[in-house]
Design a protein around this motif. Structure first.
Motif, PDB file in Angstrom:
ATOM      1  N   GLN A 167     115.569  89.500  80.003  1.00  0.00           N
ATOM      2  CA  GLN A 167     115.226  90.783  79.675  1.00  0.00           C
ATOM      3  C   GLN A 167     116.017  91.949  80.556  1.00  0.00           C
ATOM      4  O   GLN A 167     116.662  91.484  81.488  1.00  0.00           O
ATOM      5  N   GLY A 168     116.203  92.852  79.857  1.00  0.00           N
ATOM      6  CA  GLY A 168     117.229  93.881  79.941  1.00  0.00           C
ATOM      7  C   GLY A 168     118.779  93.882  79.474  1.00  0.00           C
ATOM      8  O   GLY A 168     119.484  94.610  79.295  1.00  0.00           O
ATOM      9  N   GLY A 169     118.841  92.817  78.731  1.00  0.00           N
ATOM     10  CA  GLY A 169     120.115  92.409  78.061  1.00  0.00           C
ATOM     11  C   GLY A 169     120.122  92.919  76.861  1.00  0.00           C
ATOM     12  O   GLY A 169     119.327  93.505  76.467  1.00  0.00           O
ATOM     13  N   LYS A 170     121.186  92.628  76.126  1.00  0.00           N
ATOM     14  CA  LYS A 170     121.444  93.052  74.522  1.00  0.00           C
ATOM     15  C   LYS A 170     121.919  91.789  73.881  1.00  0.00           C
ATOM     16  O   LYS A 170     122.965  90.953  74.511  1.00  0.00           O
ATOM     17  N   VAL A 171     121.512  91.736  72.845  1.00  0.00           N
ATOM     18  CA  VAL A 171     121.910  90.589  71.920  1.00  0.00           C
ATOM     19  C   VAL A 171     122.545  91.440  70.487  1.00  0.00           C
ATOM     20  O   VAL A 171     121.657  92.188  69.917  1.00  0.00           O
ATOM     21  N   PRO A 172     124.050  91.288  70.529  1.00  0.00           N
ATOM     22  CA  PRO A 172     124.456  91.733  69.294  1.00  0.00           C
ATOM     23  C   PRO A 172     124.244  90.878  68.043  1.00  0.00           C
ATOM     24  O   PRO A 172     124.263  89.919  67.945  1.00  0.00           O
ATOM     25  N   VAL A 173     124.103  91.668  67.012  1.00  0.00           N
ATOM     26  CA  VAL A 173     123.703  90.946  65.594  1.00  0.00           C
ATOM     27  C   VAL A 173     124.560  91.789  64.676  1.00  0.00           C
ATOM     28  O   VAL A 173     124.776  93.003  64.732  1.00  0.00           O
ATOM     29  N   MET A 174     124.983  91.075  63.657  1.00  0.00           N
ATOM     30  CA  MET A 174     125.487  91.728  62.365  1.00  0.00           C
ATOM     31  C   MET A 174     124.363  91.333  61.461  1.00  0.00           C
ATOM     32  O   MET A 174     124.403  90.327  61.010  1.00  0.00           O
ATOM     33  N   LEU A 175     123.879  92.362  60.701  1.00  0.00           N
ATOM     34  CA  LEU A 175     122.982  92.210  59.583  1.00  0.00           C
ATOM     35  C   LEU A 175     123.927  92.333  58.286  1.00  0.00           C
ATOM     36  O   LEU A 175     124.577  93.034  58.177  1.00  0.00           O
ATOM     37  N   MET A 176     123.709  91.608  57.438  1.00  0.00           N
ATOM     38  CA  MET A 176     124.501  91.794  55.951  1.00  0.00           C
ATOM     39  C   MET A 176     123.323  91.751  54.865  1.00  0.00           C
ATOM     40  O   MET A 176     122.697  91.062  54.618  1.00  0.00           O
ATOM     41  N   PHE A 177     123.578  92.861  54.369  1.00  0.00           N
ATOM     42  CA  PHE A 177     122.513  93.273  52.948  1.00  0.00           C
ATOM     43  C   PHE A 177     123.672  92.895  51.663  1.00  0.00           C
ATOM     44  O   PHE A 177     124.961  93.363  51.833  1.00  0.00           O
ATOM     45  N   ASP A 178     122.727  92.751  50.738  1.00  0.00           N
ATOM     46  CA  ASP A 178     123.322  92.354  49.303  1.00  0.00           C
ATOM     47  C   ASP A 178     124.018  93.617  48.759  1.00  0.00           C
ATOM     48  O   ASP A 178     125.389  93.520  48.473  1.00  0.00           O
ATOM     49  N   LYS A 179     123.345  94.914  48.745  1.00  0.00           N
ATOM     50  CA  LYS A 179     123.933  96.101  48.420  1.00  0.00           C
ATOM     51  C   LYS A 179     124.589  97.036  49.410  1.00  0.00           C
ATOM     52  O   LYS A 179     125.649  97.545  49.181  1.00  0.00           O
ATOM     53  N   ALA A 180     123.990  97.102  50.508  1.00  0.00           N
ATOM     54  CA  ALA A 180     124.215  98.157  51.392  1.00  0.00           C
ATOM     55  C   ALA A 180     125.404  97.833  52.391  1.00  0.00           C
ATOM     56  O   ALA A 180     125.945  98.503  53.123  1.00  0.00           O
ATOM     57  N   GLY A 181     125.812  96.436  52.347  1.00  0.00           N
ATOM     58  CA  GLY A 181     126.683  96.095  53.339  1.00  0.00           C
ATOM     59  C   GLY A 181     126.458  95.601  54.533  1.00  0.00           C
ATOM     60  O   GLY A 181     125.136  95.069  54.594  1.00  0.00           O
ATOM     61  N   MET A 182     127.253  95.670  55.398  1.00  0.00           N
ATOM     62  CA  MET A 182     126.847  95.331  56.747  1.00  0.00           C
ATOM     63  C   MET A 182     127.003  95.889  57.788  1.00  0.00           C
ATOM     64  O   MET A 182     127.673  97.049  58.016  1.00  0.00           O
ATOM     65  N   ILE A 183     126.379  95.865  58.924  1.00  0.00           N
ATOM     66  CA  ILE A 183     126.135  96.732  59.992  1.00  0.00           C
ATOM     67  C   ILE A 183     125.919  95.837  61.267  1.00  0.00           C
ATOM     68  O   ILE A 183     125.181  94.895  61.316  1.00  0.00           O
ATOM     69  N   ASP A 184     126.779  96.524  62.437  1.00  0.00           N
ATOM     70  CA  ASP A 184     126.532  95.586  63.676  1.00  0.00           C
ATOM     71  C   ASP A 184     125.457  96.467  64.497  1.00  0.00           C
ATOM     72  O   ASP A 184     125.605  97.559  64.562  1.00  0.00           O
ATOM     73  N   ILE A 185     124.729  95.911  65.315  1.00  0.00           N
ATOM     74  CA  ILE A 185     123.360  96.375  65.848  1.00  0.00           C
ATOM     75  C   ILE A 185     123.266  95.564  67.292  1.00  0.00           C
ATOM     76  O   ILE A 185     123.267  94.427  67.207  1.00  0.00           O
ATOM     77  N   ASN A 186     122.812  96.402  68.242  1.00  0.00           N
ATOM     78  CA  ASN A 186     122.732  95.656  69.513  1.00  0.00           C
ATOM     79  C   ASN A 186     121.357  95.752  69.806  1.00  0.00           C
ATOM     80  O   ASN A 186     120.757  96.987  69.807  1.00  0.00           O
ATOM     81  N   LEU A 187     120.669  94.477  69.905  1.00  0.00           N
ATOM     82  CA  LEU A 187     119.074  94.385  69.861  1.00  0.00           C
ATOM     83  C   LEU A 187     118.593  94.229  71.727  1.00  0.00           C
ATOM     84  O   LEU A 187     119.356  93.375  72.181  1.00  0.00           O
ATOM     85  N   PRO A 188     117.962  95.133  72.112  1.00  0.00           N
ATOM     86  CA  PRO A 188     117.665  95.096  73.594  1.00  0.00           C
ATOM     87  C   PRO A 188     116.801  93.782  73.818  1.00  0.00           C
ATOM     88  O   PRO A 188     116.064  93.473  72.931  1.00  0.00           O
ATOM     89  N   VAL A 189     116.868  93.229  74.875  1.00  0.00           N
ATOM     90  CA  VAL A 189     115.881  91.877  75.223  1.00  0.00           C
ATOM     91  C   VAL A 189     114.825  92.651  75.925  1.00  0.00           C
ATOM     92  O   VAL A 189     114.918  93.251  77.182  1.00  0.00           O
ATOM     93  N   VAL A 190     113.504  92.297  75.306  1.00  0.00           N
ATOM     94  CA  VAL A 190     112.551  92.698  76.183  1.00  0.00           C
ATOM     95  C   VAL A 190     111.632  91.697  76.941  1.00  0.00           C
ATOM     96  O   VAL A 190     112.291  90.411  76.722  1.00  0.00           O
ATOM     97  N   SER A 191     110.682  91.582  77.333  1.00  0.00           N
ATOM     98  CA  SER A 191     109.814  90.513  78.083  1.00  0.00           C
ATOM     99  C   SER A 191     109.898  89.400  77.061  1.00  0.00           C
ATOM    100  O   SER A 191     109.717  89.715  75.711  1.00  0.00           O
ATOM    101  N   ALA A 192     109.524  88.310  77.504  1.00  0.00           N
ATOM    102  CA  ALA A 192     109.053  87.275  76.713  1.00  0.00           C
ATOM    103  C   ALA A 192     107.835  87.334  75.961  1.00  0.00           C
ATOM    104  O   ALA A 192     107.466  86.964  74.795  1.00  0.00           O
ATOM    105  N   LYS A 193     106.886  88.243  76.446  1.00  0.00           N
ATOM    106  CA  LYS A 193     105.764  88.846  75.872  1.00  0.00           C
ATOM    107  C   LYS A 193     105.972  89.596  74.897  1.00  0.00           C
ATOM    108  O   LYS A 193     104.888  90.411  73.922  1.00  0.00           O
ATOM    109  N   GLY A 194     106.940  90.424  74.789  1.00  0.00           N
ATOM    110  CA  GLY A 194     107.347  91.244  73.634  1.00  0.00           C
ATOM    111  C   GLY A 194     107.111  92.936  74.085  1.00  0.00           C
ATOM    112  O   GLY A 194     106.826  93.645  73.144  1.00  0.00           O
ATOM    113  N   ASN A 195     107.052  93.144  75.479  1.00  0.00           N
ATOM    114  CA  ASN A 195     106.807  94.421  75.802  1.00  0.00           C
ATOM    115  C   ASN A 195     107.858  94.835  76.851  1.00  0.00           C
ATOM    116  O   ASN A 195     108.882  94.089  76.995  1.00  0.00           O
TER     117      ASN A 195
END
Ligand SMILES: [Cu+2]
Length: 177
Positions: free
Chosen positions: A149-177
């Motif tokens: 919790q409190g960290g970030k997880v970097p991901v790269m999303l790849m789309f067929d048409k739009a291409g790709m994008i890097d985005i950092n996803l915040p880590v929330v609690s294990a319960k999701g809030n």
């Protein structure tokens, strides 16, 4: 819910006695959801990641903190296609995990099961597709360090048409809030 939680927790502890948690998940094809993945789908937590890529509005991106012994992590995101052309989320990669799969959840009797969505997730023109705890998720395998919790997880999303994008996803609690 309590019983499911216990079963899933026992399962993840039991995973230590198997050759690898990976083998367990893949041999069975489907597996019981991890405790943090079958809570009710609510709104994305505050502070979730947003981004814009061509005609795609991306919002509500986050991952949940991993419980001790949990072999895999779960991530969620919402994608709105404002354009006139159908797109598809073809794959996701992350430097924080050996592999990221796209999974869908299905109730089978009283048990929530998940399976990999082969070929990617369609993002039709005009549609909003939400990966949320009761529908679909990104499943992080071979996680390098458990998501905290409190960290970030970097991901790269790849789309067929739009291409790709890097985005950092915040880590929330294990319960999701
Ligand atoms: Cu999964």
């Amino acid at each position: 819910m309590i019983r499911n939680y216990t079963a899933a927790l026992l399962m993840s502890i039991g995973a230590f006695s198997l050759p690898s948690s990976e083998a367990m998940a893949e041999d069975s094809g489907t597996m019981k959801s991890m405790p943090s993945m079958h809570m009710d789908a609510g709104a994305a937590p505050s502070g979730s990641a947003t981004a814009k890529l061509a005609d795609l509005d991306i919002s509500g991106g986050y991952v949940r903190a991993m419980l001790p012994g949990q072999p895999v992590g779960g991530g969620y995101i919402t994608i709105h296609n404002t354009g006139k052309i159908d797109d598809k989320l073809t794959s996701v990669t992350s430097s924080a995990a050996g592999k990221v799969e796209l999974h869908e959840m299905k109730m089978e009797g009283e048990i929530m099961k998940m399976r990999e969505v082969k070929g990617g997730i369609a993002i039709p023109a005009g549609a909003t597709v939400t990966l949320a705890p009761s529908t679909m998720h990104m499943m992080f395998r071979q996680v390098k360090a458990p998501f905290k919790q409190g960290g970030k997880v970097p991901v790269m999303l790849m789309f067929d048409k739009a291409g790709m994008i890097d985005i950092n996803l915040p880590v929330v609690s294990a319960k999701g809030n």
